[in-house]
Design an enzyme around this catalytic site. Structure first.
Site, PDB file in Angstrom:
ATOM      1  N   HIS A   1     -38.591 -74.667 -40.144  1.00  0.00           N
ATOM      2  CA  HIS A   1     -38.781 -73.849 -38.935  1.00  0.00           C
ATOM      3  C   HIS A   1     -40.221 -73.346 -38.908  1.00  0.00           C
ATOM      4  CE1 HIS A   1     -34.537 -73.162 -40.280  1.00  0.00           C
ATOM      5  NE2 HIS A   1     -34.278 -73.418 -39.010  1.00  0.00           N
TER       6      HIS A   1
ATOM      7  N   ASP B   1     -31.039 -71.227 -34.068  1.00  0.00           N
ATOM      8  CA  ASP B   1     -29.918 -71.344 -35.001  1.00  0.00           C
ATOM      9  C   ASP B   1     -28.575 -71.290 -34.277  1.00  0.00           C
ATOM     10  OD1 ASP B   1     -31.341 -71.678 -37.290  1.00  0.00           O
ATOM     11  OD2 ASP B   1     -31.074 -69.643 -38.054  1.00  0.00           O
TER      12      ASP B   1
END
Length: 429
Positions: free
Chosen positions: A327, A360
């Site tokens: 990420h 997420d």
């Protein structure tokens, strides 16, 4: 509290290799254990899976399969707010992944020589969903939704049960919403082995997806050598944040901690162009960490983590590309311009409001992403992950006239006479 994070101020490029290293794990003993469990499951099927469920998940199971009654009961147990949140996330994930559908076109490479590509769903896929300290029902949506869109005929899910033999109701509800065909109570290495080899109850699949601990990762890599494809090599989760003087330090700290709470082997990296931001973020982490129920786990993850001050945004981008994070969050004044220069990352979050949590759960992008630097070569899970591309070609007599001689000459140069004759017999006719 005093944070254990390591700080680097204006590190030289020569030190970047060491700076971007992940935590090292000794997996020699682990691989032996995994290999032994996999061999037992290949040989003894359901009985072995149940045996290891007793050993590792401390549950005695009569049956591995989740029943329709359990699915119905799970839906009743969930409150309306969570069900609506799951439905919203599923809608967004579905919308984003449906837009990835492959549209092939026929290309005439020479007159009479037509070639095209067709996308075909992998017929049987297995999804592994961790339970344990965090039952990842969001991962059910991330994996089953594109599998369903792709048209996979059999979508099998394995997840570890609780000690009473039940599966977390949110996992079961998400599985139903996203189109999973069959669900089994099996965790860890035994789940991977069951899906790779097939047992009396669990069907053998062609490709296995999903995150897990180091045992699960080792099992996936071992079965991928002979039995089944896997989504990607992966390790502990990680985040990198690029921040300039305009960044909101509280936001940055929250992003770093949201990653740190995944597990003790997670890693977070802050790259900033201003030492004052580093100090502000460090202060915010200390404050916010104390408010977390999983603060001990997050604090241990911070042991693996680093705060870095660099001389310019150019250097920040270069360091981020060198790290190749799972990420990447960019909180800078010119985040859109910097985004264009990112070449190694699993998923990128732009601006102060695009927190990693959004990806997420519910923005629509997939959260199953390459870790441990594999973003230099691997993509995150997407619709293509559940498909194969098959090429087709059609050649007419006119096409033989155009490419026949070249094929024959090349086959002859490689000393492959049968190849040459397969073409010349057509040319002569």
């Amino acid at each position: 509290m005093i944070l254990p994070m390591k700080k680097y101020v204006y590190p030289s490029r020569e030190s970047w290799k060491e700076l971007t290293e992940r935590p090292h794990l000794d997996i020699s003993q682990l691989n032996e254990t995994v290999s032994s469990v996999l061999h037992d499951i290949e040989k003894h099927g359901d009985d072995a899976v149940k045996k290891y469920e007793g050993m590792f998940d401390h549950v005695q199971l009569d049956s591995l399969a989740v029943t329709s009654d359990e699915l119905e009961e799970a839906e009743k147990k969930l409150d309306t707010e969570l069900k609506e949140a799951i439905q919203l996330a599923h809608h967004n994930i579905k919308t984003f992944h449906e837009a990835q559908r492959f549209v092939g076109k026929t290309i005439e490479t020479q007159p009479g020589v037509s070639c095209w590509q067709k996308s075909v769903a992998i017929e049987k896929v297995g999804l592994y969903i961790p339970g344990g300290t965090a039952p990842l029902f969001s991962t059910v949506l991330m994996l089953a939704t594109p599998a369903q869109i792709a048209g996979c005929k059999e979508i099998v899910l394995c997840t570890p049960p609780a000690k009473d033999g039940s599966v977390h109701p949110a996992i079961l509800y998400a599985a139903r919403v996203a189109g999973v065909n069959r669900i089994f109570k099996a965790g860890g290495v035994q789940a991977i082995g069951a899906m790779a080899y097939g047992t009396e109850t669990v069907p053998k699949v062609y490709k296995i997806f999903g995150p897990g601990n180091q045992y699960v990762m080792a099992a996936k890599q071992q079965v991928s050598l002979h039995e089944v494809a896997i989504d990607m090599p992966a390790g502990p989760s990680e985040v990198c944040v690029i921040a300039d003087e305009t960044a909101n330090a509280a936001f940055v700290a929250a992003d770093l901690l949201s990653q740190a709470e995944h597990g003790t082997d997670s890693q977070v990296l802050l790259i900033t162009t201003h030492e004052s931001i580093l100090e502000q973020v460090e202060k915010e982490i200390s404050i916010q960490l104390e408010q977390l129920p999983r603060k001990e786990m997050a604090a241990k993850a911070l042991d693996n983590s680093k705060l870095v001050v660099v001389k310019s945004v150019d250097e920040a981008v270069d360091l981020a590309n060198c790290y190749a994070p799972e990420h990447l969050i960019i909180q800078t004044r010119d985040y859109m311009q910097l985004a264009e220069r990112i070449v190694n990352a699993g998923s990128v979050f732009l601006g102060p409001y695009a927190c990693e949590s959004a990806g997420d759960y519910a923005s629509g992008t997939n959260h199953t992403l390459p870790t441990h630097g594999y973003a230099t070569a691997y993509s995150g899970v997407n619709l293509d992950s559940f498909c194969k591309k098959i090429t087709f070609q059609h050649i007419t007599p006119e096409g033989i006239q155009h490419i026949g001689k070249a094929v024959a000459v090349m086959a002859d140069a490689e000393s492959l006479t049968a190849h040459q004759k397969a073409m010349t017999i057509r040319m002569n006719q």
